[in-house]
Design a protein around this motif. Structure first.
Motif, PDB file in Angstrom:
ATOM      1  N   ILE A 188     -39.552   1.140  26.814  1.00  0.00           N
ATOM      2  CA  ILE A 188     -40.621   0.622  25.950  1.00  0.00           C
ATOM      3  C   ILE A 188     -40.510   1.253  24.567  1.00  0.00           C
ATOM      4  O   ILE A 188     -40.550   0.585  23.533  1.00  0.00           O
ATOM      5  N   CYS A 189     -40.324   2.567  24.555  1.00  0.00           N
ATOM      6  CA  CYS A 189     -40.238   3.305  23.304  1.00  0.00           C
ATOM      7  C   CYS A 189     -39.047   2.827  22.452  1.00  0.00           C
ATOM      8  O   CYS A 189     -39.185   2.566  21.263  1.00  0.00           O
ATOM      9  N   SER A 190     -37.885   2.673  23.090  1.00  0.00           N
ATOM     10  CA  SER A 190     -36.711   2.286  22.305  1.00  0.00           C
ATOM     11  C   SER A 190     -36.806   0.839  21.832  1.00  0.00           C
ATOM     12  O   SER A 190     -36.299   0.495  20.772  1.00  0.00           O
ATOM     13  N   SER A 191     -37.484  -0.014  22.630  1.00  0.00           N
ATOM     14  CA  SER A 191     -37.690  -1.387  22.178  1.00  0.00           C
ATOM     15  C   SER A 191     -38.584  -1.413  20.948  1.00  0.00           C
ATOM     16  O   SER A 191     -38.338  -2.165  19.999  1.00  0.00           O
ATOM     17  N   MET A 192     -39.609  -0.557  20.959  1.00  0.00           N
ATOM     18  CA  MET A 192     -40.492  -0.472  19.792  1.00  0.00           C
ATOM     19  C   MET A 192     -39.712  -0.008  18.561  1.00  0.00           C
ATOM     20  O   MET A 192     -39.878  -0.541  17.461  1.00  0.00           O
ATOM     21  N   MET A 193     -38.852   0.981  18.759  1.00  0.00           N
ATOM     22  CA  MET A 193     -38.072   1.512  17.640  1.00  0.00           C
ATOM     23  C   MET A 193     -37.073   0.477  17.119  1.00  0.00           C
ATOM     24  O   MET A 193     -36.582   0.574  16.014  1.00  0.00           O
ATOM     25  N   TYR A 195     -37.550  -3.052  17.309  1.00  0.00           N
ATOM     26  CA  TYR A 195     -38.114  -4.297  16.795  1.00  0.00           C
ATOM     27  C   TYR A 195     -39.271  -4.143  15.823  1.00  0.00           C
ATOM     28  O   TYR A 195     -39.531  -5.044  15.034  1.00  0.00           O
ATOM     29  N   MET A 196     -40.016  -3.033  15.892  1.00  0.00           N
ATOM     30  CA  MET A 196     -41.233  -2.949  15.087  1.00  0.00           C
ATOM     31  C   MET A 196     -40.921  -2.618  13.638  1.00  0.00           C
ATOM     32  O   MET A 196     -40.030  -1.830  13.356  1.00  0.00           O
ATOM     33  N   LEU A 199     -40.675   1.259  12.067  1.00  0.00           N
ATOM     34  CA  LEU A 199     -39.973   2.044  13.085  1.00  0.00           C
ATOM     35  C   LEU A 199     -38.491   1.695  13.136  1.00  0.00           C
ATOM     36  O   LEU A 199     -37.645   2.546  13.395  1.00  0.00           O
ATOM     37  N   LYS A 200     -38.160   0.427  12.874  1.00  0.00           N
ATOM     38  CA  LYS A 200     -36.753   0.015  12.999  1.00  0.00           C
ATOM     39  C   LYS A 200     -35.894   0.538  11.856  1.00  0.00           C
ATOM     40  O   LYS A 200     -34.677   0.397  11.881  1.00  0.00           O
ATOM     41  N   CYS A 211     -37.264   8.908  21.412  1.00  0.00           N
ATOM     42  CA  CYS A 211     -37.579   8.275  22.705  1.00  0.00           C
ATOM     43  C   CYS A 211     -37.358   9.247  23.867  1.00  0.00           C
ATOM     44  O   CYS A 211     -38.142   9.284  24.812  1.00  0.00           O
TER      45      CYS A 211
END
Lengths: 233, 105
Positions: A188-193, A195-196, A199-200, A211
């Motif tokens: 979840i954390c790495s997906s946020m980093m 796509y958001m 953060l990206k 993460c």
């Protein structure tokens, strides 16, 4: 015995590294580096994300401080892995051996080594050799031959390293609810980093550190481990 | 690139990377007793690997669709306890097969 087992466990890493480093070799050659320079970078660094960032700085003619900082930041995860691995090595693994074999701490080699109950010197040496050859060899091939490898093969080999990662964490997550939870938080954390917005912008090496710290700390708080459990991996 | 210009870059780059790896690995000789730190270190590999795999694997092939197939095959093989080489090669083979099929459709 341990050495042979290490060699065998190194085969998938070697294959994965070869395919990834061909791409690095091509990029280096396109950027104006000689095949020898490209080969030396891979042989002495043995890291993917860090080398990519370093190569960009070299090609752009950046400063030495810039390249030092980039490596420190992107490769800081190896420090964490080194501490983790220091708890797994046997008594014979004294400082001089750590100084030599510690060079081979990469995401993949660490992943495989940490799947062992105890890590011995012969095992670590065996595990390191083929990936080093694969990584350097792929770079050389890429730098010399450029984009001669069919795209479909490169594409298929692209998932090799990830397949290996999955082979390490999925069985552990299947066995223990705590590991499953840690894996879930990390994903979840790495997906946020990834796509958001905002953060990206964070570099991928640094994102992995953030993460990891969040997920492993959450695991340690929610599911603290008893003493005798900690070596039964 | 001129080798004399390249060499300082290489030395700094390789030197920093080496020290980051080796200093912590060499300094910690005693077994760590702290329960939190032990637990943290136990979960570290799984957290690192999971964070690196997803979502990056989705963009590791020439097409997101084929990457999803590779991911699925790897997950299934790993779930049934297959070894590193089998899982890695299985995922590669699945991606290769699907990309081949896509070419002929």
């Amino acid at each position: 015995m341990d050495f042979k087992k290490g060699l065998r466990d190194g085969i998938p890493i070697c294959l994965g590294y070869f395919s990834v480093s061909v791409a690095f070799g091509v990029t280096a050659a396109t950027g104006g580096l000689s095949w020898l320079e490209a080969l030396m970078i891979s042989l002495f660094n043995l890291t993917s994300a860090g080398q990519k960032a370093g190569l960009d700085i070299i090609i752009a003619g950046g400063s030495l401080i810039e390249i030092a900082l980039s490596q420190l930041l992107i490769n800081a995860r190896y420090a964490l892995m080194g501490i983790s691995l220091s708890q797994k090595v046997d008594k014979k693994f004294t400082s001089p051996f750590r100084m030599v074999l510690g060079f081979a701490i990469t995401d993949e080699i660490f992943a495989v080594a940490s799947g062992q109950k105890v890590v011995s010197r012969p095992y670590m040496a065996g595990l390191a050799i083929l990936p080093i050859i694969g990584w350097s060899g792929g770079t050389l091939v890429g730098a010399l031959l450029g984009g001669i490898m069919p795209e479909i093969i490169q594409s298929a080999l692209g998932v090799a390293l990830y397949g290996m990662f999955i082979a390490v964490f999925v069985p552990a997550a299947k066995q223990e609810k705590s590991v499953l939870c840690v894996v879930g938080i990390a994903v979840i954390c790495s997906s946020m980093m990834y796509y958001m917005p905002y953060l990206k912008e964070i570099s991928s090496g640094f994102a992995v550190i953030i993460c990891t710290v969040i997920a492993a700390a959450a695991g340690a708080i929610l599911f603290p481990r008893e003493e005798e459990e900690s070596d039964a991996v | 690139m001129q080798f004399e210009k390249f060499l300082p870059y290489l030395i700094v780059m390789a030197g920093v990377t080496y020290l980051v790896r080796v200093i912590p690995f060499t300094l910690f000789h005693k077994k760590i007793k702290n329960k939190f730190i032990n637990s943290f270190l136990y979960y570290t590999p799984y957290a690192v690997l999971a964070a690196m795999t997803f979502p990056a694997i989705l963009y590791a092939t020439s097409h997101v669709g084929t990457a999803v197939v590779g991911l699925f095959v790897a997950l299934v093989l790993a779930f049934f306890g297959k070894g590193l080489l089998t899982v890695a090669c299985g995922a590669c083979a699945a991606v290769f097969a699907v990309e081949m099929i896509m070419r002929f459709i």
